[in-house]
Scaffold this motif. Structure first.
Motif, PDB file in Angstrom:
ATOM      1  N   MET A  36       0.843  -1.194   0.000  1.00  0.00           N
ATOM      2  CA  MET A  36       0.000   0.000   0.000  1.00  0.00           C
ATOM      3  C   MET A  36       0.878   1.243   0.000  1.00  0.00           C
ATOM      4  SD  MET A  36      -2.280   1.546   3.110  1.00  0.00           S
ATOM      5  CE  MET A  36      -3.742   0.553   3.075  1.00  0.00           C
ATOM      6  N   LYS A  37       0.467   2.204  -0.845  1.00  0.00           N
ATOM      7  CA  LYS A  37       1.112   3.532  -0.849  1.00  0.00           C
ATOM      8  C   LYS A  37       0.066   4.555  -0.431  1.00  0.00           C
ATOM      9  CE  LYS A  37       4.839   2.403  -3.561  1.00  0.00           C
ATOM     10  NZ  LYS A  37       6.232   2.603  -3.258  1.00  0.00           N
ATOM     11  N   VAL A  38       0.517   5.602   0.235  1.00  0.00           N
ATOM     12  CA  VAL A  38      -0.416   6.627   0.669  1.00  0.00           C
ATOM     13  C   VAL A  38       0.189   8.009   0.439  1.00  0.00           C
ATOM     14  CG1 VAL A  38       0.397   6.600   3.076  1.00  0.00           C
ATOM     15  CG2 VAL A  38      -1.922   7.384   2.563  1.00  0.00           C
ATOM     16  N   CYS A  39      -0.655   8.945   0.057  1.00  0.00           N
ATOM     17  CA  CYS A  39      -0.203  10.328  -0.070  1.00  0.00           C
ATOM     18  C   CYS A  39      -1.356  11.261   0.299  1.00  0.00           C
ATOM     19  CB  CYS A  39       0.316  10.622  -1.468  1.00  0.00           C
ATOM     20  SG  CYS A  39      -0.931  10.550  -2.751  1.00  0.00           S
ATOM     21  N   ILE A  40      -1.002  12.499   0.575  1.00  0.00           N
ATOM     22  CA  ILE A  40      -1.979  13.532   0.924  1.00  0.00           C
ATOM     23  C   ILE A  40      -2.141  14.470  -0.275  1.00  0.00           C
ATOM     24  CG2 ILE A  40      -2.488  15.490   2.453  1.00  0.00           C
ATOM     25  CD1 ILE A  40      -2.359  13.074   4.122  1.00  0.00           C
ATOM     26  N   LYS A  41      -3.392  14.730  -0.625  1.00  0.00           N
ATOM     27  CA  LYS A  41      -3.651  15.746  -1.654  1.00  0.00           C
ATOM     28  C   LYS A  41      -3.564  17.106  -0.957  1.00  0.00           C
ATOM     29  CE  LYS A  41      -6.827  12.729  -4.096  1.00  0.00           C
ATOM     30  NZ  LYS A  41      -8.255  12.482  -4.344  1.00  0.00           N
TER      31      LYS A  41
ATOM     32  N   VAL B 143       2.791  12.823   4.974  1.00  0.00           N
ATOM     33  CA  VAL B 143       3.088  11.419   5.235  1.00  0.00           C
ATOM     34  C   VAL B 143       4.537  11.302   5.674  1.00  0.00           C
ATOM     35  CG1 VAL B 143       3.238   9.115   4.216  1.00  0.00           C
ATOM     36  CG2 VAL B 143       1.377  10.647   3.552  1.00  0.00           C
ATOM     37  N   ASN B 144       4.736  10.628   6.770  1.00  0.00           N
ATOM     38  CA  ASN B 144       6.088  10.337   7.244  1.00  0.00           C
ATOM     39  C   ASN B 144       6.835   9.583   6.145  1.00  0.00           C
ATOM     40  OD1 ASN B 144       8.225   8.750   8.405  1.00  0.00           O
ATOM     41  ND2 ASN B 144       7.379   9.225  10.419  1.00  0.00           N
ATOM     42  N   VAL B 145       7.955  10.107   5.718  1.00  0.00           N
ATOM     43  CA  VAL B 145       8.662   9.530   4.570  1.00  0.00           C
ATOM     44  C   VAL B 145       9.047   8.068   4.791  1.00  0.00           C
ATOM     45  CG1 VAL B 145       9.535  11.692   3.624  1.00  0.00           C
ATOM     46  CG2 VAL B 145      10.853  10.509   5.377  1.00  0.00           C
ATOM     47  N   ASP B 146       9.207   7.680   6.032  1.00  0.00           N
ATOM     48  CA  ASP B 146       9.564   6.286   6.314  1.00  0.00           C
ATOM     49  C   ASP B 146       8.391   5.338   6.065  1.00  0.00           C
ATOM     50  OD1 ASP B 146      12.072   7.061   7.058  1.00  0.00           O
ATOM     51  OD2 ASP B 146      11.566   7.211   9.181  1.00  0.00           O
ATOM     52  N   HIS B 147       7.168   5.915   5.939  1.00  0.00           N
ATOM     53  CA  HIS B 147       5.991   5.062   5.834  1.00  0.00           C
ATOM     54  C   HIS B 147       5.154   5.359   4.595  1.00  0.00           C
ATOM     55  CE1 HIS B 147       6.538   4.493  10.372  1.00  0.00           C
ATOM     56  NE2 HIS B 147       6.837   3.360   9.774  1.00  0.00           N
ATOM     57  N   GLU B 148       5.763   5.956   3.563  1.00  0.00           N
ATOM     58  CA  GLU B 148       5.028   6.177   2.320  1.00  0.00           C
ATOM     59  C   GLU B 148       4.607   4.840   1.712  1.00  0.00           C
ATOM     60  OE1 GLU B 148       7.736   8.573   0.109  1.00  0.00           O
ATOM     61  OE2 GLU B 148       6.808  10.438   0.796  1.00  0.00           O
ATOM     62  N   ASP B 149       5.455   3.843   1.900  1.00  0.00           N
ATOM     63  CA  ASP B 149       5.095   2.472   1.545  1.00  0.00           C
ATOM     64  C   ASP B 149       4.655   1.827   2.862  1.00  0.00           C
ATOM     65  OD1 ASP B 149       4.719   0.160   0.231  1.00  0.00           O
ATOM     66  OD2 ASP B 149       6.766  -0.027  -0.540  1.00  0.00           O
ATOM     67  N   VAL B 150       3.353   1.753   3.067  1.00  0.00           N
ATOM     68  CA  VAL B 150       2.821   1.481   4.406  1.00  0.00           C
ATOM     69  C   VAL B 150       3.005   0.017   4.793  1.00  0.00           C
ATOM     70  CG1 VAL B 150       0.787   1.632   5.867  1.00  0.00           C
ATOM     71  CG2 VAL B 150       1.096   3.273   3.995  1.00  0.00           C
ATOM     72  N   PRO B 151       3.666  -0.249   5.918  1.00  0.00           N
ATOM     73  CA  PRO B 151       3.820  -1.628   6.383  1.00  0.00           C
ATOM     74  C   PRO B 151       2.455  -2.236   6.723  1.00  0.00           C
ATOM     75  CG  PRO B 151       5.164  -0.093   7.704  1.00  0.00           C
ATOM     76  CD  PRO B 151       4.308   0.723   6.796  1.00  0.00           C
TER      77      PRO B 151
ATOM     78  N   ASN C  23     -12.095   8.656   7.422  1.00  0.00           N
ATOM     79  CA  ASN C  23     -12.531   9.711   8.346  1.00  0.00           C
ATOM     80  C   ASN C  23     -12.016  11.092   7.990  1.00  0.00           C
ATOM     81  OD1 ASN C  23     -14.056   8.555  10.857  1.00  0.00           O
ATOM     82  ND2 ASN C  23     -12.553   7.021  10.260  1.00  0.00           N
ATOM     83  N   CYS C  24     -11.279  11.209   6.911  1.00  0.00           N
ATOM     84  CA  CYS C  24     -10.798  12.534   6.507  1.00  0.00           C
ATOM     85  C   CYS C  24     -11.960  13.303   5.878  1.00  0.00           C
ATOM     86  CB  CYS C  24      -9.652  12.403   5.503  1.00  0.00           C
ATOM     87  SG  CYS C  24      -9.178  14.023   4.837  1.00  0.00           S
ATOM     88  N   PRO C  25     -12.383  14.392   6.507  1.00  0.00           N
ATOM     89  CA  PRO C  25     -13.550  15.119   5.991  1.00  0.00           C
ATOM     90  C   PRO C  25     -13.327  15.762   4.640  1.00  0.00           C
ATOM     91  CG  PRO C  25     -12.678  16.172   7.983  1.00  0.00           C
ATOM     92  CD  PRO C  25     -11.851  14.965   7.734  1.00  0.00           C
ATOM     93  N   GLU C  26     -12.092  15.930   4.250  1.00  0.00           N
ATOM     94  CA  GLU C  26     -11.785  16.581   2.965  1.00  0.00           C
ATOM     95  C   GLU C  26     -11.457  15.573   1.868  1.00  0.00           C
ATOM     96  OE1 GLU C  26     -12.417  19.670   3.078  1.00  0.00           O
ATOM     97  OE2 GLU C  26     -12.463  19.842   5.253  1.00  0.00           O
ATOM     98  N   LEU C  27     -11.517  14.296   2.174  1.00  0.00           N
ATOM     99  CA  LEU C  27     -11.132  13.240   1.212  1.00  0.00           C
ATOM    100  C   LEU C  27      -9.736  13.521   0.644  1.00  0.00           C
ATOM    101  CD1 LEU C  27     -14.547  12.845  -0.638  1.00  0.00           C
ATOM    102  CD2 LEU C  27     -13.702  11.583   1.336  1.00  0.00           C
ATOM    103  N   ALA C  28      -8.832  13.874   1.529  1.00  0.00           N
ATOM    104  CA  ALA C  28      -7.491  14.300   1.109  1.00  0.00           C
ATOM    105  C   ALA C  28      -6.468  13.176   1.102  1.00  0.00           C
ATOM    106  CB  ALA C  28      -6.998  15.422   2.033  1.00  0.00           C
ATOM    107  N   ILE C  29      -6.871  12.004   1.594  1.00  0.00           N
ATOM    108  CA  ILE C  29      -5.910  10.895   1.701  1.00  0.00           C
ATOM    109  C   ILE C  29      -6.121   9.937   0.541  1.00  0.00           C
ATOM    110  CG2 ILE C  29      -5.136   8.969   3.120  1.00  0.00           C
ATOM    111  CD1 ILE C  29      -6.086  10.626   5.559  1.00  0.00           C
ATOM    112  N   GLU C  30      -5.076   9.739  -0.235  1.00  0.00           N
ATOM    113  CA  GLU C  30      -5.174   8.870  -1.411  1.00  0.00           C
ATOM    114  C   GLU C  30      -4.368   7.601  -1.171  1.00  0.00           C
ATOM    115  OE1 GLU C  30      -5.645  10.291  -5.717  1.00  0.00           O
ATOM    116  OE2 GLU C  30      -3.496  10.089  -5.381  1.00  0.00           O
ATOM    117  N   ILE C  31      -5.042   6.471  -1.329  1.00  0.00           N
ATOM    118  CA  ILE C  31      -4.403   5.179  -1.129  1.00  0.00           C
ATOM    119  C   ILE C  31      -4.319   4.468  -2.463  1.00  0.00           C
ATOM    120  CG2 ILE C  31      -4.755   2.871  -0.140  1.00  0.00           C
ATOM    121  CD1 ILE C  31      -6.143   4.240   2.235  1.00  0.00           C
ATOM    122  N   SER C  32      -3.182   3.828  -2.723  1.00  0.00           N
ATOM    123  CA  SER C  32      -3.089   2.952  -3.887  1.00  0.00           C
ATOM    124  C   SER C  32      -2.502   1.623  -3.427  1.00  0.00           C
ATOM    125  CB  SER C  32      -2.245   3.579  -4.988  1.00  0.00           C
ATOM    126  OG  SER C  32      -0.987   3.952  -4.499  1.00  0.00           O
ATOM    127  N   GLU C  33      -3.011   0.561  -3.978  1.00  0.00           N
ATOM    128  CA  GLU C  33      -2.589  -0.783  -3.560  1.00  0.00           C
ATOM    129  C   GLU C  33      -1.587  -1.354  -4.548  1.00  0.00           C
ATOM    130  OE1 GLU C  33      -3.627  -1.967  -0.724  1.00  0.00           O
ATOM    131  OE2 GLU C  33      -5.380  -0.754  -0.298  1.00  0.00           O
TER     132      GLU C  33
END
Ligand code: SF4
Length: 65
Positions: A1-6, A34-42, A55-65
């Motif tokens: 999983m990868k995660v980033c903030i819009k 995103v903490n750079v150590d966890h951009e590739d989420v364990p 739970n992000c009210p702005e839909l600002a968190i983008e996840i890719s698998e």
């Protein structure tokens, strides 16, 4: 999983930090990053990241698998 903030959507509520404090952090200007150590989420942190995204009210968190 990868995660980033819009960055153009984030409003700094910090709900993401509540759900995944090892992955998200609030920067000096009050916005999440995103903490750079966890951009590739364990695996053990992925459930928290999914909760943060849901739970992000702005839909600002983008996840890719
Ligand atoms: S919950 Fe969403 S809008 Fe709020 S700080 Fe986190 S990413 Fe930004």
């Amino acid at each position: 999983m990868k995660v980033c903030i819009k960055e153009d959507r984030c409003q700094g509520h910090a709900r993401c930090v509540y759900f995944a404090p090892d992955v998200f952090e609030i920067d000096d200007e009050g916005y999440s990053s995103v903490n750079v150590d966890h951009e590739d989420v364990p695996a053990e942190l992925q459930a928290g990241v999914r909760k943060a995204a849901a739970n992000c009210p702005e839909l600002a968190i983008e996840i890719s698998e």
